[in-house]
Scaffold this motif. Structure first.
Motif: not given
Length: 563
Positions: A355-356, A361-363, A367-368, A377-379
């Protein structure tokens, strides 16, 4: 009968010592008739003879064979024997009876049984003998030379004494090694006695091998097959990847010798299953995805290959994750895989998309790619809220200053990226809690900012004022303090009042000049800032005019009367 060990053959002699036959040239053919006996050769692979008496002793036969090391004599009979004579028939209430009436128990020692037999030999009085010499044509006097064997059974507990006639220095150690039983590690009696009588380790070993063979035959004949207990499981559910199926089979078997058991399982998946010391281990993988059978057949063998088997039914889920498994009901053997998002596809959800590679993602470093939910994406960090546009994550700063329930600042809230800070008005200081404000006392050091002669500093909330000392006054706010005559005048009085009760009152600055005149407070409301200031100065106020004709001093002179 004579055994010739080097050639592993037996020879049969007549009573007069004449050689009748040897086992190597008499295997199959018509029986030979002697006085009272029939002699036949045994069929291969047996080596030896079978001797049968005439009808006077029917239903009895004797096989004399050899295995190359020993002469084996086996007598067979049936309960139909009649008119039996001899030692075997001389039994009284379970004991053998000698000629002089001494009784020997059936389990008597070899020495006692020899003495019992010798009591009936009667070399010089054959008429009293239990043996039928007429049947064998003579009294065998030429063979009846007396000799007594060495009976050593009483020395079996002391190997050094038992083997003292043997010349080898290591005879005790050699004997202990040769005569040790495989089944219980004890020393065999017959082997020890053979070694003690012959000092021949090879012969003792041959005796012991025969003991081992007979013991094995006995155990095999009386062996019972192993049995799976009813407590053995009948069914289970297994999952690919996160299941390690372990079953100690020895705990589910009834057998006399658990340690000699051997186990098999079918079908055997070699790269996933093994059985070690009776423990079945199965690290469940993907092999069953392509197999239709859903049973495991366990088979147990003992050392004689007697066996039993037990079948275990199982339900299988081959999905990549256990929470993707869906069984229709309790009888469903194979689960259907329900992929939980668009990053997992295939029959078993085994086709993965990173998925990355899709999401921004913002960071991106956080990304996991192993988290297969809607977004990898993390919160967003604290102080930001998330707003996704397509497959891009945006983290937008939250303005905490728009919500007093969040910031709790006393005076001023200043928004920063991801957070906020509290500020104070001029001449206020921020406290350690970084939220509340405290008034700065400008008059705290010396005279403070009031540097003119006869001036003193008076602190006010958020401000200060310079006042003349007692007995001094000034005519204008910026004038210097001078001694007072009969008139009273205040210097410039600057004040600032703030309130946050319901409304904000802006800072008010006014000049107040009292020159032997009247202060009219009747038009001022009770909550007017000027009224509050006069009270702080110690003035009496009211809603009527106040006349002053005396000098205002620190003492009681010329107090402004209450209206």
């Amino acid at each position: 009968m004579e055994l010739h060990r080097p050639s592993k053959h037996m020879a049969l002699f007549l009573n007069n010592g004449t050689l009748l036959k040897t086992s190597d040239n008499y295997t199959i053919g018509p029986p030979l008739l002697t006085h009272g006996f029939l002699v036949m050769g045994l069929r291969p692979p047996s080596i030896g003879f079978r001797v049968l008496p005439h009808l006077a002793l029917n239903n009895i036969a004797m096989d004399v064979t050899t295995d190359g090391e020993f002469m084996n004599i086996r007598v067979t009979s049936t309960p139909a024997l009649t008119n039996m004579t001899g030692l075997a028939g001389n039994v009284d209430e379970g004991s053998f009876v000698s000629q002089n009436g001494i009784k020997f128990p059936i389990n008597a020692s070899e020495m006692e049984m020899f003495d019992f037999g010798e009591s009936w030999s009667l070399r010089n009085q054959p008429q009293y003998s239990k043996f039928n010499y007429n049947l064998s044509e003579g009294n065998f006097s030429t063979f009846n030379v007396f000799s007594k064997p060495r009976f050593l059974e009483h020395l079996l507990s002391n190997l050094t004494t038992l083997l003292e006639i043997c010349p080898s220095k290591n005879v005790t150690a050699i004997t202990a090694d040769v005569c040790k039983n495989k089944w219980d590690s004890k020393l065999d009696k017959d082997c020890l006695l053979t070694m003690a009588r012959t000092c021949n380790a090879s012969l003792a070993e041959a005796v012991h091998n025969e003991v081992e063979r007979k013991h094995e035959y006995f155990m095999r004949k009386n062996n019972r097959p192993p049995v799976f207990l009813t407590s053995m499981m009948n069914s289970t559910t297994i999952y690919k990847g996160n299941t390690s199926f372990v079953l100690n089979l020895t705990h589910s078997i009834l057998d006399e010798d658990i340690h000699e058991l051997r186990f098999e399982v079918g079908p055997l998946i070699s790269d996933e299953m093994d059985i070690v010391d009776g423990v079945f281990n199965w690290t469940v993988g993907t092999t069953l995805r392509n197999m239709s059978g859903r049973t495991l057949r366990f088979i147990v063998f003992d050392k004689y290959n007697m066996s039993d088997e037990h079948t275990v039914l199982f339900r299988y889920c081959g999905c990549e994750e256990s929470d993707q498994c869906s069984f229709r009901d309790e009888n469903d053997e194979t689960a259907e895989c329900v992929c939980q998002n668009r990053y997992s596809t295939g029959t078993f959800c085994e086709i993965k998309t990173n998925p990355c590679d899709v999401y921004r993602c913002y960071d991106q470093y956080s990304c996991n790619n192993s988290e297969y939910r809607e977004s990898p994406c993390t919160n967003c960090p604290p102080g930001f809220y998330e707003e996704d546009v397509g497959q891009t994550q945006h983290c937008i700063d939250i303005n905490e200053c728009n919500n007093t329930r969040v910031h709790h600042c006393d005076h001023v809230c200043h928004n920063t990226v991801g957070s906020y800070i509290c500020l104070c008005h001029v001449v206020y200081a921020l406290n350690e809690d970084n939220r509340t404000c405290t008034d700065i006392d400008e008059c705290d050091v010396g005279k403070g900012p009031c540097m003119k002669p006869h001036e003193v500093c008076m602190n006010l909330p958020g401000n200060y004022t310079c006042m003349c000392t007692s007995g001094y006054g000034r005519e204008t706010p910026d004038a210097e303090c001078k001694p007072k005559a009969d008139s009273v005048s205040f210097g410039k009085l600057s004040y600032s009042i703030e309130t946050s009760i319901h409304i904000n009152i802006s800072r008010i600055e006014k000049d107040i000049s009292l020159q032997n005149s009247v202060i009219d407070t009747g038009k001022l409301s009770d909550g007017h800032p000027l009224m509050e200031l006069l009270r702080q100065l110690g003035c009496s106020v009211g809603k009527t005019q106040i006349s002053r004709s005396d000098t205002i001093d620190d003492d009681e002179q010329g107090k402004i009367p209450d209206a």
